[in-house]
Motif scaffolding. Structure first.
Motif, PDB file in Angstrom:
ATOM      1  N   LEU A 346       0.854  -1.156  -0.139  1.00 34.05           N
ATOM      2  CA  LEU A 346      -0.069   0.064  -0.050  1.00 34.05           C
ATOM      3  C   LEU A 346       0.897   1.138   0.114  1.00 34.05           C
ATOM      4  O   LEU A 346       0.697   2.385  -0.796  1.00 34.05           O
ATOM      5  CB  LEU A 346      -0.783   0.074   1.162  1.00 34.05           C
ATOM      6  CG  LEU A 346      -1.899  -1.212   1.133  1.00 34.05           C
ATOM      7  CD1 LEU A 346      -2.697  -1.049   2.510  1.00 34.05           C
ATOM      8  CD2 LEU A 346      -3.095  -0.945   0.290  1.00 34.05           C
ATOM      9  N   CYS A 347       1.961   1.147   0.795  1.00 33.09           N
ATOM     10  CA  CYS A 347       2.951   2.409   0.595  1.00 33.09           C
ATOM     11  C   CYS A 347       3.461   2.572  -0.446  1.00 33.09           C
ATOM     12  O   CYS A 347       3.838   4.000  -1.097  1.00 33.09           O
ATOM     13  CB  CYS A 347       3.580   2.270   2.096  1.00 33.09           C
ATOM     14  SG  CYS A 347       3.127   2.236   3.728  1.00 33.09           S
ATOM     15  N   GLN A 349       2.105   2.159  -3.180  1.00 32.31           N
ATOM     16  CA  GLN A 349       1.222   2.683  -4.324  1.00 32.31           C
ATOM     17  C   GLN A 349       0.874   4.279  -3.653  1.00 32.31           C
ATOM     18  O   GLN A 349      -0.002   4.838  -4.196  1.00 32.31           O
ATOM     19  CB  GLN A 349       0.160   1.845  -4.187  1.00 32.31           C
ATOM     20  CG  GLN A 349       0.317   0.502  -4.587  1.00 32.31           C
ATOM     21  CD  GLN A 349      -1.064  -0.377  -4.748  1.00 32.31           C
ATOM     22  OE1 GLN A 349      -1.775  -0.244  -5.494  1.00 32.31           O
ATOM     23  NE2 GLN A 349      -1.122  -1.366  -3.782  1.00 32.31           N
ATOM     24  N   ASP A 350       1.828   4.728  -2.723  1.00 35.88           N
ATOM     25  CA  ASP A 350       1.005   6.071  -1.870  1.00 35.88           C
ATOM     26  C   ASP A 350      -0.176   5.999  -1.313  1.00 35.88           C
ATOM     27  O   ASP A 350      -0.933   6.826  -1.384  1.00 35.88           O
ATOM     28  CB  ASP A 350       1.415   7.184  -2.885  1.00 35.88           C
ATOM     29  CG  ASP A 350       2.771   7.191  -3.487  1.00 35.88           C
ATOM     30  OD1 ASP A 350       3.724   6.960  -2.549  1.00 35.88           O
ATOM     31  OD2 ASP A 350       3.148   7.610  -4.584  1.00 35.88           O
ATOM     32  N   LYS A 351      -0.616   4.781  -1.223  1.00 36.42           N
ATOM     33  CA  LYS A 351      -1.939   4.683  -0.284  1.00 36.42           C
ATOM     34  C   LYS A 351      -1.620   4.639   1.057  1.00 36.42           C
ATOM     35  O   LYS A 351      -2.181   3.617   1.784  1.00 36.42           O
ATOM     36  CB  LYS A 351      -2.836   3.294  -0.974  1.00 36.42           C
ATOM     37  CG  LYS A 351      -2.995   3.410  -2.295  1.00 36.42           C
ATOM     38  CD  LYS A 351      -3.780   2.088  -2.631  1.00 36.42           C
ATOM     39  CE  LYS A 351      -4.173   2.039  -3.910  1.00 36.42           C
ATOM     40  NZ  LYS A 351      -4.987   0.983  -4.640  1.00 36.42           N
ATOM     41  N   HIS A 353      -3.004   6.525   3.616  1.00 36.81           N
ATOM     42  CA  HIS A 353      -4.366   6.311   4.415  1.00 36.81           C
ATOM     43  C   HIS A 353      -4.693   4.907   4.368  1.00 36.81           C
ATOM     44  O   HIS A 353      -5.333   4.701   5.607  1.00 36.81           O
ATOM     45  CB  HIS A 353      -5.339   7.162   3.832  1.00 36.81           C
ATOM     46  CG  HIS A 353      -5.015   8.598   3.911  1.00 36.81           C
ATOM     47  ND1 HIS A 353      -5.043   9.551   4.921  1.00 36.81           N
ATOM     48  CD2 HIS A 353      -4.622   9.706   3.012  1.00 36.81           C
ATOM     49  CE1 HIS A 353      -4.690  10.679   4.821  1.00 36.81           C
ATOM     50  NE2 HIS A 353      -4.402  10.982   3.495  1.00 36.81           N
ATOM     51  N   GLU A 354      -4.800   4.228   3.417  1.00 38.01           N
ATOM     52  CA  GLU A 354      -5.124   2.739   3.616  1.00 38.01           C
ATOM     53  C   GLU A 354      -4.274   1.970   4.426  1.00 38.01           C
ATOM     54  O   GLU A 354      -4.687   1.146   5.243  1.00 38.01           O
ATOM     55  CB  GLU A 354      -5.339   2.001   2.244  1.00 38.01           C
ATOM     56  CG  GLU A 354      -6.313   2.729   1.529  1.00 38.01           C
ATOM     57  CD  GLU A 354      -6.551   2.129  -0.042  1.00 38.01           C
ATOM     58  OE1 GLU A 354      -6.003   1.004  -0.071  1.00 38.01           O
ATOM     59  OE2 GLU A 354      -7.006   2.646  -0.860  1.00 38.01           O
TER      60      GLU A 354
END
Length: 500
Positions: A346-347, A349-351, A353-354
């Motif tokens: 997730l990180c 993908q720059d997600k 907050h998720e």
């Protein structure tokens, strides 16, 4: 009354006259040699004598440890008019090998056994010496010890051969020397056994020569030995760990093992998946997982962790999401490694907050996050200039939860503050980091000193420079230029004020 008359009445005639008991006239005693043995030549007496001599030897060695041990050995057994036993020599050799200062006495003891004694030297003595020379990195002496065993009236067997092969392989010796030893051992009527081939296969796996190990496995089966499942598992596990195996076709190796009659287990397929992940073949790891399910093997959470990591490393994020949902549907309970791998995806993908949401889910489900979890999220937050406040919040949570913060964690936040121009907080946090006993990198010092000089905080910059000198950190070009420029500006200002 005499003893004879008590047991033999007068009217009973004795079969022999009194002088017939002599050795010269007794046919039975003379021909059959039924004389009673002397108690001084009985086996129990010899054993007892050896025990007394051995006890004296041990006492003398403990009392005079720096004396020449061979002379102590000879004197101890001479005191009881007995010859030294092989066990006594074995004891002396073990004492000599324990202290490097007495290693020079080992050849003298061996030479005495070869020239003076006439017993058949037990093989375990040479096996011990071969292993000793191997541990001491003296391979040439280990080889010499093996080939000179017949001179000590000892016939070497596969036990001593295995000891020598194990020593040479453990010391990463040239395989050509190992091959020469195997060829010469045949002329000594020593034939390799299954145990010898297993040692060689392990050595080849450790050296990253998995294909050669499989060839030797073929030879092992062709020679009539049973296929060892542990050896097959060892080959696969070694391929998954040794970096030199990157060019090996693990599918071909697995297929060759199947042709030999080996049926891989779940742990073996996990090693195949690990091999694929190490070599950046995440889709291949997923394929192995699917084949496990097709062959009615039940994958555990370790298998899913490997496949998930492989997909994320290869950038197959959508398939990684599907795989994560699949393991949840199957009822598998994610562990810390599972969450760490998925959060890193997730990180990437720059997600972020998720990723933070997943962090909260971990805590709600009773899975305690570790330092790697927080550092992964913290790195993603610090990469973004707009999320410094969230990074500070996560950093504060790490402190409140009593996590063992590392130098890397501190530097992530300090460098993020420097990039965002928060010079005061960065300065205070760097001092806190130094107070915790961590040594910041030169690039961190340089960045903060440069920022302090830009803001006109020359005294604080000079203080940091003295801290760098104290901690043996070499200042970079950036900090030196910033300090020179700041000092020249301040001197110009003073000159202007003096002229006024």
């Amino acid at each position: 009354m005499s003893l004879c008359r008590r047991f033999f009445p007068c009217h009973i005639k004795l079969p022999y006259s009194s002088h017939s008991f002599s050795a010269g006239n007794n046919y039975y005693l003379r021909k059959r040699r039924k004389w009673p043995l002397s108690p001084y030549k009985a086996k129990w007496q010899q054993t007892f004598t050896h025990q007394l001599a051995m006890q004296k030897l041990i006492e003398s060695v403990n009392k005079y440890p720096k004396t020449h041990l061979l002379s102590i050995l000879i004197d101890s057994f001479s005191a009881y008019q007995s010859n030294p036993t092989p066990n006594a020599y074995y004891f002396i050799l073990k004492i000599l090998t324990q202290n490097p200062s007495t290693w020079d006495q080992i050849p003298q003891v061996l030479d005495h056994i070869r020239k003076v004694e006439n017993f058949e030297t037990p093989e375990y003595i040479f096996t011990y010496l071969i292993k000793f020379y191997g541990v001491s990195k003296m391979n040439y002496l280990a080889v010499e010890m093996f080939f000179t065993m017949p001179a000590f009236r000892c016939n070497p067997s596969v036990k001593s051969l295995n000891a020598l092969i194990w020593v040479l392989c453990n010391n990463n010796c040239d395989l050509r020397i190992v091959l020469q030893v195997l060829v010469k051992s045949q002329f000594m009527n020593i034939w390799v056994e299954e145990s010898t081939l297993m040692i060689l296969i392990r050595a080849l796996c450790t050296l990253g020569k998995a294909n050669n190990a499989v060839d030797l496995l073929h030879l092992m089966v062709d020679s009539g030995f049973n296929l060892d499942g542990n050896i097959c598992s060892l080959i696969l596990s070694t391929m998954a760990e040794v970096k030199e195996c990157q060019g090996v076709d693990i599918w071909g190796v697995l297929e060759e093992m199947r042709k030999l009659g080996y049926s891989p287990k779940r742990v073996d397929l996990c090693n195949v998946m690990r091999f694929c992940v190490i070599n950046g073949k995440g889709m291949d790891a997923l394929e192995v997982l699917n084949k496990m399910k097709m062959s009615r093997m039940v994958p555990d959470i370790v298998c899913y962790n490997l496949a998930l990591n492989g997909l994320i490393l290869e950038g197959e994020y959508s398939k990684a999401d599907e795989l994560f949902d699949e393991l949840l549907v199957l009822g598998l309970v994610p562990v810390v490694v599972t969450y760490n791998v998925y959060i890193s995806g997730l990180c990437k993908q720059d997600k972020v907050h998720e990723a933070l949401r997943m962090l909260r889910c971990m805590e709600d489900l009773g899975c305690k996050p570790e330092m790697n979890t927080y550092n992964t999220i913290l790195e993603a937050l610090c990469r973004s200039r707009t999320m410094l406040s969230t990074a500070k919040e996560v950093f504060g949570q790490m402190k409140l939860k009593g996590l063992q913060l590392s130098s890397h964690t501190y530097e992530l936040v300090v460098n993020c503050m420097i990039r965002n121009g928060e010079v005061g907080e960065a300065y205070n946090l760097l001092h806190e980091m130094v107070g915790m006993g961590f040594v910041p990198r030169s690039i961190t010092f340089d960045g903060l000193i440069h920022l302090l000089c830009q803001r006109g905080w020359c005294s604080e910059a000079m203080e940091l420079l003295s801290v760098m000198v104290t901690m043996n950190v070499v200042p970079g070009v950036r900090s030196r230029e910033a300090l020179v420029e700041a000092l020249s500006d301040s001197s110009k200002m003073r000159n202007k004020e003096m002229h006024k």
